[in-house]
Scaffold this motif. Structure first.
Motif: not given
Ligand code: KIV
Length: 306
Positions: A220-229
Motif C-alpha cells: 500500500g501507499q501512504v502520503q501526508v494529505v497536505n502534500d497530495l493536495l
C-alpha cells in the motif's frame, strides 16, 4: 449520503486490511488531522487514515515532530474519528510516549478509548518490538514504522535521508521488519527506502507494507494529505500533487478581499432583509415618515429619532 446509508456504514478493522492484502488489492492510506478532511477522505473510500505526528509540522507549525504532545495528538485524533465513519483510524504515538511498556499501554489505550482510534502506529524496528508485542497482547492493533523514522531524526544525523542503502543497513531493515511482524503488528510503514529493498521486504512478510517514498512494490501507499493536495510550502519528491489548494485558497482569499474592499460583498444573495414596517414601528414613525426620510439620502439619525 442518506441517514440510512450512514447507519449502515461499517467501520473497517485490521481484518479488512488483511483481507484487502490477501485479495491482492493495493491499500491507499492518507494522513488526516481534522474533522472535515477526514469526512471527505472517508467519503472517497480511503480505507486507512493516519493521524500522523506530521501534524506538528504541517498543521501546527512546529519545526519537528518531536515537539508534538499526546494531548495534541488526542485532540486531532478525536476530530478525525468523528469525521471518518468507515476508515480504520490509526493514531501515531508521539515522541517519548512509548518509552516503557507501561507508558505505551497507557498512551495507546488513550488513543483508542479517548481518541476513538482503532489502532496505533509506533516507530522503530527491533528496538520497538518488545513494546509492539506488549500492545498487541493488550488487544491494541499496532502498525510498525521503519526506514526513516522522523522521531529519531536527531539520532539519525538530522538530515532526512533514504535508509537501507548499504549491505548492513539493508539487512538491518529486513530484520527490523521481521521483528515487528513477529511482535504482532498488522502492517508496517516503510519510509524512504529504496524500491528494490522495499519490494524485497514486502515479499518476505505476511503482513502488508505501506510505503512512503519506498516505491511501487509495497502493498500500500501512504502520503501526508497536505502534500497530495498542494497545501503547504514544500512537496517532497515522493508525493505526487493532485491539487493546488494553496493556490486555490490564496486566489479565493484575494478575491474576497477585493469584493469586500469594493463593496460588492455581501450582495443581495448574502443579505437578509426584514419587513420595513417593523422598522417603522421600532422607530415610532409612519410609512410616510419613512418615505420622506428616504428623500434625505443619509436618513434620520437613530438617536435623534428615538
Ligand atoms: O506522521 C506521519 O505523517 C507519518 C507518515 C509520514 C507515515 O508517520
Amino acid at each position: 449520503m442518506s441517514a440510512t446509508d450512514q447507519a449502515q456504514v461499517r467501520r473497517l478493522t485490521i481484518s479488512d486490511i488483511a483481507r484487502m492484502y490477501a485479495d491482492g488489492e493495493r491499500i491507499p492510506m492518507l494522513t488526516a488531522y481534522d474533522f472535515p478532511t477526514a469526512r471527505i477522505l472517508d467519503d472517497a473510500r480511503i480505507p486507512m487514515l493516519l493521524v500522523g505526528d506530521s501534524l506538528g509540522q504541517v498543521m501546527l507549525g512546529y519545526d519537528s515532530t518531536v515537539r508534538v504532545t499526546m494531548d495534541e495528538m488526542l485532540h486531532h485524533t478525536r476530530a478525525v474519528a468523528r469525521g471518518a465513519r468507515r476508515a480504520l483510524v490509526v493514531g501515531d504515538m508521539p515522541f517519548l510516549s512509548y518509552s516503557s511498556v507501561d507508558e505505551a499501554i497507557d498512551n495507546a489505550g488513550r488513543f483508542l478509548q479517548d481518541g476513538g482510534a482503532q489502532a496505533v502506529k509506533i516507530e522503530g524496528g527491533v528496538r520497538s518490538a518488545r513494546i509492539v508485542e506488549a500492545l498487541v497482547k493488550a488487544g491494541i492493533p499496532v502498525q510498525g514504522h521503519i526506514g526513516w523514522t522522523p522521531q529519531s531524526a536527531h539520532g539519525m544525523g538530522g538530515k532526512v535521508k533514504v535508509q537501507g542503502k548499504t549491505r548492513e543497513a539493508a539487512r538491518g531493515l529486513l530484520s527490523d521488519a521481521i521483528s515487528i511482524q513477529e511482535a504482532g503488528a498488522f502492517s508496517i510503514v516503510l519510509e524512504l527506502v529504496p524500491e528494490q529493498l522495499a519490494a524485497l521486504i514486502t515479499s518476505r512478510l505476511k503482513i502488508p507494507t505501506i510505503g512512503i517514498g519506498a516505491g511501487a512494490g509495497c502493498a500500500g501507499q501512504v502520503q501526508v494529505v497536505n502534500d497530495l493536495l498542494g497545501f503547504g510550502d514544500f512537496i517532497p519528491r515522493h508525493a505526487k500533487p493532485y491539487a493546488d489548494l494553496k493556490g486555490t485558497i490564496a486566489a479565493a482569499a484575494a478575491a474576497y478581499a477585493r469584493d469586500v474592499t469594493n463593496g460588492t460583498v455581501p450582495g443581495p444573495e448574502q443579505t437578509v432583509r426584514m419587513d420595513d414596517s417593523v422598522i417603522d414601528e421600532a422607530l415610532g414613525r409612519t410609512a410616510a415618515d419613512r418615505a420622506s426620510a428616504l428623500e434625505f439620502e443619509a436618513g434620520i439619525p437613530l438617536d435623534r429619532d428615538l
